[in-house]
Design a protein around this motif. Structure first.
Motif, short mmCIF file in Angstrom:
data_model
loop_
_atom_site.label_atom_id
_atom_site.label_comp_id
_atom_site.label_asym_id
_atom_site.label_seq_id
_atom_site.Cartn_x
_atom_site.Cartn_y
_atom_site.Cartn_z
N GLU A 1 1.37 -26.18 -24.85
CA GLU A 1 0.15 -26.60 -24.53
C GLU A 1 0.03 -26.65 -22.96
O GLU A 1 -1.00 -26.90 -22.44
CB GLU A 1 0.10 -28.13 -25.02
N ALA B 1 0.21 -21.47 -22.20
CA ALA B 1 -0.66 -21.07 -22.90
C ALA B 1 -1.49 -19.71 -22.51
O ALA B 1 -1.75 -18.71 -23.34
CB ALA B 1 -1.82 -22.11 -23.07
N ALA B 2 -1.68 -19.65 -21.35
CA ALA B 2 -2.13 -18.40 -20.85
C ALA B 2 -1.28 -17.29 -21.10
O ALA B 2 -1.72 -16.09 -21.22
CB ALA B 2 -2.65 -18.57 -19.50
N ALA C 1 1.13 -17.01 -23.19
CA ALA C 1 1.29 -16.61 -24.68
C ALA C 1 -0.01 -15.79 -25.06
O ALA C 1 0.17 -15.13 -25.95
CB ALA C 1 1.21 -18.06 -25.34
N ARG C 2 -1.24 -16.02 -24.55
CA ARG C 2 -2.25 -15.33 -25.10
C ARG C 2 -2.11 -13.90 -24.90
O ARG C 2 -2.59 -12.93 -25.49
CB ARG C 2 -3.55 -15.79 -24.45
N VAL C 3 -1.58 -13.68 -23.58
CA VAL C 3 -1.36 -12.30 -23.07
C VAL C 3 -0.27 -11.58 -24.16
O VAL C 3 -0.47 -10.54 -24.68
CB VAL C 3 -1.04 -12.28 -21.67
N GLU D 1 0.62 -12.49 -27.07
CA GLU D 1 0.12 -12.27 -28.32
C GLU D 1 -0.79 -11.02 -28.67
O GLU D 1 -0.77 -10.37 -29.67
CB GLU D 1 -0.70 -13.52 -28.86
N GLY D 2 -1.35 -10.50 -27.65
CA GLY D 2 -1.98 -9.43 -27.58
C GLY D 2 -1.27 -8.12 -27.76
O GLY D 2 -1.97 -7.23 -27.93
N SER E 1 -5.52 -5.68 -17.13
CA SER E 1 -6.12 -6.04 -18.51
C SER E 1 -6.10 -5.09 -19.60
O SER E 1 -6.00 -5.51 -20.68
CB SER E 1 -7.78 -6.18 -18.38
#
Length: 891
Positions: free
Chosen positions: A567, A572-573, A575-577, A579-580, A653
């Protein structure tokens, strides 16, 4: 003649009263106790015990670390005719309570470290706890009035409980006659005198330790050295400072020493390595005829282990014969003992200087050994032992005693063979033998020793494992603990890839049923007994539990602590990368391993790290990146800080942009390493061109096709499949001179560490970069050469094929091809594998003209890769093209 062990010690204490009996090495001091001191302390203990009502045959337990007070308590108990019950210092309070209750001990001696465990253990038992280091509470003068009970040899001296369960304790009864018989048998093989200094690191509650560190030294007036803290630093200090002449230890210590020596040799120049190998081979043969030049030829190694050392003793678990041979060749005298608690410590022993280090020697004098017939031909028989060293049985356990005794023979449960000279080879443990669903019998220690030859494998335990509910799917499974010190030294982060390569390579030469077909990687040490034996049943239980947990974890809610960590805005930011980029179904948890749990290979790790660096405007050093193993490590590594450099590029990206960013800033032409690729070699290039063709002709008949496919000019990549160390010779040996003079390689740095090999690398245009640990520099080296018009020869498999077939291609070639704007020429090699296959000897037979063997080198049309094609798809297309050519060569 002495009737019991106390009388043996009393004679030594009288004869060597002023000699040191025990020394305790502390960090800043040495505590020294003479034989007179130790006798006085033992008598004091005996006097105090007598005041507590302890009489002949009563049991007294000891729960403490090795020191002079432990020895004094043990000797004091024996002088009273009482029975010593040494306890494992790793026991839990529940285990201590069980064994103390089973033995009926009246007194429990403890030291300060274990006092809390002892108090918890005896809270509900009628037993008195006594501090081992406090002054005896005797009301009368101690030494002269100390009582002595002259017990007979058949009287019980000690009860040693076998490690393991708490619900079914088995106390091995050893009499004074057992101890004296063991002493006499050992002295018939090894020479121990009052001038010896013996280092005692094995815990004294173990039978072998009592033999090596009590029975033998106290019988002749030798000096025993114990360590306040048992660690590698203190151990090596004792070996160098305490004039140690004899050291008894478990095999793991010798494995560590061997590893350190061989690592140092491996870093030496080629000439040094060759001289070292020759000297080892020469000394091995000299020792067979009684000459040992080891102290002279390998002086540095002998200094490391103490210049006074004359005898190593090992036991407790199987000793790797390959390591034993090396240490023997280095000039060390290693006596390997085999025995059990039930045989008073040792039943067989190698004689000093005997070269049969693959055996545990012959039976000791007075001991008989036989190999019982096995139930099937492919299984070795059980070892049975008879003699005065064998226990009369288990304490209050006639059922357990009857199960291991047969007509006076003790059935050990160990399996083995006996050669014509009476030497015993231990092949496994009867209860631990793996019987696969196919009916094949596997001795796990034999398989483990084979795979453990890899320097990257620190520990390994094999077992039979089947899918739940499917017993016919059973296969040989391993738990592997990697040598992380070596991994860090070489800055290797793709642990899984390295271990897979090592295990795959070590499987060569093994029968199919002995090959490890699946494995788990653990980073924690394997659970072991105090003598170094792996707790196999515990490992198997943990494996099954972890597999069940992993299956449940896939759907279970994330723990609150992990959820709270994620959290955090930065986490969190990031983790999003992450996960991709991970494989489908993988869960991004803080402790998830990037490679083993999330499935990221070395290329994908670089891509992910680069994207995170760009996104968070940070720069992670190469050293810090080498320490990134988990999601938590990665997220913390890219956490923004005030000390980060300015001017980083905007966030990347996509994967394409990650590599575009990496390959954008290539080293300048003045780079001290890469600049060598741009040097003109008007003399060396023609000589090497001719030499490569001569060597190629000497190594076999070669059929070449497709050379017309090579571009006439400009940079490009040549990508062959990888069959052997000889592949570069056959590729370079058929190239036209226009390509040959411009070619370059990116080679493994481990082969180019000496001044001579570095010169060779520069001469043949090989850039020594370790792609396993420094992938980015390796890719930049490839980009540098291509940018300056050179021809890169790159093997996309990254490793030699284990069976000659074409394996999976990595993405390096397509990445370089796209971003440097160059084509890739696919190349198929066929027949090189048969000349020198991976992990096998050079096959000279195929070089003879009449062998009919031919090597085929086929060049295909250059491939180009569009920007809309992913790197993974491009690697698959390149691999499929090479494989198609490889298959066609076999027709």
């Amino acid at each position: 003649m002495a009737a019991n062990f106390w009388e043996v010690f009393e004679a030594s204490a009288t004869r060597f009263a002023d000699r040191p009996a025990v020394e305790i090495q502390r960090r800043d001091a040495i505590d020294r106790f003479t034989y007179a001191d130790l006798r006085s302390m033992a008598r004091a203990r005996a006097a105090w015990l007598a005041t507590q009502g302890v009489a002949v045959g009563d049991r007294c337990a000891i729960l403490a670390d090795n020191d002079a007070h432990w020895c004094a308590a043990y000797l004091g108990i024996l002088s009273l005719g009482a029975v010593a019950v040494p306890l494992d210092t790793n026991y839990s309070a529940r285990q201590v309570a069980t064994i103390v209750g089973d033995s009926g001990a009246k007194i429990l001696f403890v030291n300060a470290r274990l006092a809390a465990v002892a108090r918890e253990a005896v809270a509900d038992l009628p037993i008195q706890i006594q501090d081992l280091h406090s002054a005896p509470l005797a009301p009368t003068p101690l030494a002269p009035q100390a009582p002595y009970a002259p017990v007979a040899p058949a009287s019980v001296a000690v009860i040693l409980y076998t490690s393991g369960t708490t619900s079914d304790p088995k106390g091995v009864v050893l009499t004074h006659a057992n101890l004296l018989a063991e002493r006499d048998a050992a002295f018939a093989v090894v020479d121990v005198t009052d001038r010896d200094g013996i280092l005692g690191v094995l815990p004294l509650f173990h039978a072998l330790a009592q033999l090596a560190n009590l029975l033998l030294p106290f019988a002749v007036g030798a000096r025993v050295v114990f360590l306040e803290s048992v660690n590698s630093t203190e151990l090596m200090r004792a070996l160098s400072e305490r004039r140690i002449t004899i050291f008894c230890c478990v095999p793991q210590f010798f494995y560590l020493i061997h590893q350190r020596v061989m690592e140092q040799v491996g870093k030496s120049a080629l000439v040094t390595r060759l001289v070292f190998a020759v000297l080892m081979a020469v000394n091995f043969r000299l020792r067979r005829v009684g000459v040992n030049i080891g102290r002279l030829a390998f002086a540095r190694v002998h200094t490391l282990l103490g210049r006074h050392m004359r005898l190593f003793v090992t036991g407790g678990s199987k000793f790797d014969p390959a390591i034993g041979r090396d240490l023997y060749s280095l000039g060390f005298t290693i006596v390997q003992a085999y025995g059990l608690t039930e045989t008073s410590g040792a039943a067989t022993m190698n004689t000093p200087n005997e070269a049969h280090i693959d055996t545990v020697g012959r039976a000791l004098p007075g001991v008989q050994i036989q190999i019982r017939a096995a139930e099937s031909e492919d299984v070795d028989g059980e070892i049975a032992i008879r003699g005065a060293i064998v226990t009369p049985g288990y304490y209050k356990r006639p059922d357990a005693t009857a199960a291991v005794m047969s007509d006076g023979w003790f059935l050990t449960g160990d399996l083995g063979r006996m050669d014509d000279g009476g030497r015993i080879t231990i092949t496994g443990r009867k209860k631990e033998m793996i019987v696969l669903a196919s009916g094949k019998n596997i001795y796990p220690e034999e398989v483990e020793a084979h795979y453990r030859q890899s320097a990257f494998v620190k520990e390994l335990c094999v077992m039979g494992l089947a899918s739940p509910g499917h017993p016919t799917t059973e296969r040989l499974h391993a738990v592997v603990v990697p040598n992380m010190d070596l991994m860090r030294e070489k800055q290797i982060v793709n642990t899984g890839d390295i271990l897979r390569f090592e295990l795959e390579g070590r499987a060569v030469g093994l029968p199919s049923h002995k090959r490890v077909l699946s494995y788990d990687i653990w980073f924690d040490p394997l659970p072991r007994t105090t003598t170094g034996k792996v707790k196999r049943h515990e490992v198997e239980r943990l494996v099954r539990e972890r597999h069940r947990s992993a299956a449940q974890e896939a759907t279970a809610p994330m723990p609150e602590a992990d959820q709270a960590w994620l959290e955090d805005a930065h986490a969190a930011a990031a983790a999003r990368v992450i996960e991709g980029r991970v494989r489908p179904g993988a869960r991004v948890r803080p402790e998830a391993n990037l490679e083993l749990d999330l499935g990221l290979d070395s290329m994908e790790r670089v891509e992910l790290l680069t994207e995170l660096e760009q996104r968070f405007l940070v720069q992670v050093s190469r050293a810090a990146a080498a320490e990134v193993f988990t999601v938590r490590h990665l997220v913390d590594a890219v956490r923004p800080g005030a000390d980060q450099p300015e001017g980083l590029s905007p966030p990347a990206s996509t994967t394409d942009e990650s590599w575009a960013s990496i390959l954008k800033d290539l080293p300048p032409a003045t780079d001290p390493i890469l600049g060598g690729l741009l040097e003109r070699k008007p003399v060396a290039a023609p000589i090497l061109f001719v030499a490569s063709r001569v060597v190629r002709l000497l190594l076999g008949r070669v059929d070449v096709s497709g050379l017309e496919s090579l571009p006439r000019d400009g940079p490009y990549i040549i990508s062959p499949n990888h069959q052997s160390y000889l592949d570069p010779i056959f590729v370079c040996g058929v190239l036209p001179y226009r390509a040959f003079r411009n070619m370059f390689f990116v080679g493994a740095v481990e082969y180019f560490e000496t001044p001579f090999t570095k010169w060779v690398a520069r001469t043949v245009n090989c850039v020594p970069v370790d792609a396993d640990s420094n992938l980015v520099p390796a890719m930049k080296a490839g980009g540098f050469g291509l940018k300056h018009g050179r021809v890169l020869i790159l093997f996309p498999e990254g490793e030699r094929s284990i069976d000659g077939t074409v394996k999976k291609f990595k993405k390096g070639s397509p990445i370089l091809a796209r971003h440097m704007g160059v084509p890739i020429v696919p190349v198929s090699l066929k027949g090189v594998y048969e000349v020198w296959p991976r992990n096998r000897a050079f096959n000279w037979k195929v070089l003879w003209p009449w062998s009919g063997h031919r090597i085929k080198v086929s060049f295909g049309a250059p491939l180009a890769f569009g920007e809309d094609e992913s790197y993974a798809d491009a690697a698959v297309r390149l691999r499929d093209r090479v494989n198609e050519m490889w298959l066609r060569c076999g027709r």
